[in-house]
Write a protein that holds these residues in place. Structure first.
Motif, PDB file in Angstrom:
ATOM      1  N   ASP A 167      -7.404-112.230  11.270  1.00 14.78           N
ATOM      2  CA  ASP A 167      -7.108-112.084  12.698  1.00 14.78           C
ATOM      3  C   ASP A 167      -6.117-110.965  12.977  1.00 14.78           C
ATOM      4  N   ASP A 168      -5.122-110.814  12.098  1.00  8.73           N
ATOM      5  CA  ASP A 168      -4.074-109.824  12.331  1.00  8.73           C
ATOM      6  C   ASP A 168      -4.601-108.393  12.299  1.00  8.73           C
ATOM      7  N   LEU A 169      -5.762-108.183  11.666  1.00  5.60           N
ATOM      8  CA  LEU A 169      -6.307-106.846  11.519  1.00  5.60           C
ATOM      9  C   LEU A 169      -7.535-106.592  12.390  1.00  5.60           C
ATOM     10  N   LEU A 170      -8.000-107.611  13.094  1.00  4.28           N
ATOM     11  CA  LEU A 170      -9.225-107.487  13.876  1.00  4.28           C
ATOM     12  C   LEU A 170      -9.132-106.429  14.974  1.00  4.28           C
ATOM     13  N   ASP A 171      -7.939-106.219  15.506  1.00  5.61           N
ATOM     14  CA  ASP A 171      -7.789-105.220  16.558  1.00  5.61           C
ATOM     15  C   ASP A 171      -8.026-103.804  16.038  1.00  5.61           C
ATOM     16  N   ILE A 172      -7.932-103.636  14.715  1.00  2.00           N
ATOM     17  CA  ILE A 172      -8.129-102.320  14.115  1.00  2.00           C
ATOM     18  C   ILE A 172      -9.570-102.148  13.661  1.00  2.00           C
ATOM     19  N   HIS A 173     -10.066-103.117  12.885  1.00  2.00           N
ATOM     20  CA  HIS A 173     -11.420-103.003  12.334  1.00  2.00           C
ATOM     21  C   HIS A 173     -11.908-104.401  11.981  1.00  2.00           C
ATOM     22  N   ASP A 174     -13.234-104.563  11.871  1.00  2.00           N
ATOM     23  CA  ASP A 174     -13.783-105.894  11.617  1.00  2.00           C
ATOM     24  C   ASP A 174     -13.916-106.217  10.125  1.00  2.00           C
ATOM     25  N   ARG A 175     -13.515-105.278   9.247  1.00  4.10           N
ATOM     26  CA  ARG A 175     -13.553-105.517   7.809  1.00  4.10           C
ATOM     27  C   ARG A 175     -12.209-105.109   7.203  1.00  4.10           C
ATOM     28  N   ASN A 176     -11.852-105.761   6.093  1.00  4.55           N
ATOM     29  CA  ASN A 176     -10.689-105.313   5.338  1.00  4.55           C
ATOM     30  C   ASN A 176     -10.925-105.493   3.843  1.00  4.55           C
ATOM     31  N   PRO A 177     -10.219-104.715   3.005  1.00  6.72           N
ATOM     32  CA  PRO A 177     -10.323-104.912   1.556  1.00  6.72           C
ATOM     33  C   PRO A 177      -9.816-106.316   1.188  1.00  6.72           C
ATOM     34  N   VAL A 178     -10.100-106.731  -0.029  1.00  3.77           N
ATOM     35  CA  VAL A 178      -9.694-108.054  -0.522  1.00  3.77           C
ATOM     36  C   VAL A 178      -8.483-107.878  -1.430  1.00  3.77           C
ATOM     37  N   PRO A 179      -7.244-108.106  -0.924  1.00  2.00           N
ATOM     38  CA  PRO A 179      -6.029-107.911  -1.722  1.00  2.00           C
ATOM     39  C   PRO A 179      -5.664-109.184  -2.500  1.00  2.00           C
ATOM     40  N   LEU A 180      -5.892-109.164  -3.783  1.00  2.00           N
ATOM     41  CA  LEU A 180      -5.692-110.364  -4.600  1.00  2.00           C
ATOM     42  C   LEU A 180      -4.211-110.694  -4.783  1.00  2.00           C
ATOM     43  N   PRO A 181      -3.847-111.979  -4.675  1.00  2.00           N
ATOM     44  CA  PRO A 181      -2.480-112.371  -5.019  1.00  2.00           C
ATOM     45  C   PRO A 181      -2.292-112.275  -6.530  1.00  2.00           C
ATOM     46  N   ARG A 182      -1.065-112.131  -6.971  1.00  2.00           N
ATOM     47  CA  ARG A 182      -0.778-111.902  -8.392  1.00  2.00           C
ATOM     48  C   ARG A 182      -1.370-112.980  -9.295  1.00  2.00           C
ATOM     49  N   GLU A 183      -1.357-114.235  -8.825  1.00  2.00           N
ATOM     50  CA  GLU A 183      -1.867-115.320  -9.672  1.00  2.00           C
ATOM     51  C   GLU A 183      -3.372-115.232  -9.906  1.00  2.00           C
ATOM     52  N   TRP A 184      -4.045-114.357  -9.180  1.00  2.00           N
ATOM     53  CA  TRP A 184      -5.487-114.179  -9.359  1.00  2.00           C
ATOM     54  C   TRP A 184      -5.841-112.974 -10.214  1.00  2.00           C
ATOM     55  N   TRP A 185      -4.874-112.159 -10.556  1.00  2.00           N
ATOM     56  CA  TRP A 185      -5.178-110.931 -11.291  1.00  2.00           C
ATOM     57  C   TRP A 185      -5.910-111.199 -12.598  1.00  2.00           C
ATOM     58  N   GLY A 186      -5.319-112.051 -13.430  1.00  2.00           N
ATOM     59  CA  GLY A 186      -5.922-112.340 -14.732  1.00  2.00           C
ATOM     60  C   GLY A 186      -7.272-113.020 -14.608  1.00  2.00           C
ATOM     61  N   ARG A 187      -7.383-113.927 -13.672  1.00  2.00           N
ATOM     62  CA  ARG A 187      -8.640-114.651 -13.483  1.00  2.00           C
ATOM     63  C   ARG A 187      -9.754-113.709 -13.049  1.00  2.00           C
ATOM     64  N   TRP A 188      -9.420-112.788 -12.150  1.00  2.00           N
ATOM     65  CA  TRP A 188     -10.432-111.857 -11.647  1.00  2.00           C
ATOM     66  C   TRP A 188     -10.885-110.892 -12.737  1.00  2.00           C
ATOM     67  N   LEU A 189      -9.970-110.435 -13.558  1.00  2.00           N
ATOM     68  CA  LEU A 189     -10.287-109.429 -14.564  1.00  2.00           C
ATOM     69  C   LEU A 189     -10.985-109.989 -15.797  1.00  2.00           C
ATOM     70  N   ASP A 190     -10.778-111.255 -16.105  1.00  2.00           N
ATOM     71  CA  ASP A 190     -11.265-111.843 -17.357  1.00  2.00           C
ATOM     72  C   ASP A 190     -12.797-111.746 -17.463  1.00  2.00           C
ATOM     73  N   PRO A 191     -13.322-110.942 -18.391  1.00  2.00           N
ATOM     74  CA  PRO A 191     -14.779-110.804 -18.515  1.00  2.00           C
ATOM     75  C   PRO A 191     -15.456-112.057 -19.069  1.00  2.00           C
ATOM     76  N   ALA A 192     -14.662-112.972 -19.639  1.00  2.00           N
ATOM     77  CA  ALA A 192     -15.238-114.213 -20.154  1.00  2.00           C
ATOM     78  C   ALA A 192     -15.590-115.184 -19.024  1.00  2.00           C
ATOM     79  N   THR A 193     -15.009-114.976 -17.853  1.00  2.00           N
ATOM     80  CA  THR A 193     -15.352-115.778 -16.676  1.00  2.00           C
ATOM     81  C   THR A 193     -16.589-115.177 -16.024  1.00  2.00           C
TER      82      THR A 193
END
Length: 240
Positions: free
Chosen positions: A167-193
């Motif tokens: 909602d905070d960014l809707l006035d600018i554009h209807d899409r935004n990148p997906v900024p991962l929180p730090r606790e998701w970094w390892g989970r997102w990168l792990d190729p075994a997942t």
């Protein structure tokens, strides 16, 4: 969408931030005007000699799947819609096991006035100057016109995932990148997942608080070519 972004950190700062080994980053320098098809820093994990290694590389910003006959796709691939990435042939293999983090200091977006059609640029960033970790995908593309043993025949390519704007960014554009929180970094990168659409959706949900906390400031029109921290300075209105 995200069509321009900035990374104001140098190689050593990025390696320290993301606890990555040095990779093919010899040509990297901070930039405030990164555009599609340019080289951008990416963090990836893969198994080398039996060991999982997280490393910093540079990649061509526009993902090209291995099956493509050309490095240039017929349609833009610098962004991938998170809602459909797992089912699209261009991105599905990368969703499964080739996920990346694209570091960013911030990114640019343009608001289009519905009446005048004038486009106003904004810079969107963390209020405390923390490096953002955009969820991304990567793929290796081989140039078969080169010799099999030519190391330059392999091209690392990457894309940034986007989602419906908070909602905070809707006035600018209807899409935004997906900024991962730090606790998701390892989970997102792990190729075994093994990634699937549910996994991507969960990452998007985890990113919502980060996206909602970003700050926005109007900046001067971004030059097609041009470089320097002055590009992200706020516009000073008359009388201020």
């Amino acid at each position: 969408m995200c069509g321009r972004f900035a990374v104001d950190k140098d190689t050593n700062e990025l390696i320290e931030e993301f606890v990555a080994a040095g990779g093919d980053v010899h040509d990297w320098a901070p930039s405030w005007n990164l555009a599609p098809t340019q080289q951008v820093p990416v963090v990836i994990e893969s198994v080398k000699t039996g060991e999982l290694v997280r490393r910093l590389e540079t990649a061509r910003w526009s993902l090209v799947p291995g099956w493509s006959k050309s490095l240039t796709m017929k349609f833009p691939t610098f962004n991938a819609r998170s809602e459909t990435a797992a089912e699209k042939s261009t991105f599905s293999a990368s969703v499964k096991s080739k996920r990346a983090i694209i570091p960013a200091s911030g990114y640019y977006e343009w608001h289009t006035d519905p009446v005048t059609k004038k486009k106003t640029p904004f810079y969107i960033h963390s209020g405390n100057d923390e490096t953002l970790a955009f969820a991304g995908l990567y793929s290796w593309w081989k140039d078969h016109s080169k010799a099999e043993d030519d190391p330059t025949s392999w091209n690392l390519t990457a894309t940034i995932l986007t989602s419906d704007a908070v909602d905070d960014l809707l006035d600018i554009h209807d899409r935004n990148p997906v900024p991962l929180p730090r606790e998701w970094w390892g989970r997102w990168l792990d190729p075994a997942t093994v990634g699937d659409q549910d996994f991507v959706d969960a990452a998007v949900q985890a990113a919502l608080p980060v996206a909602g906390s970003l700050e926005i400031r109007e900046v001067a029109p971004l030059p097609f070519q041009g470089e320097g921290p002055e590009l992200i300075r706020p516009v000073t209105k008359a009388g201020q």
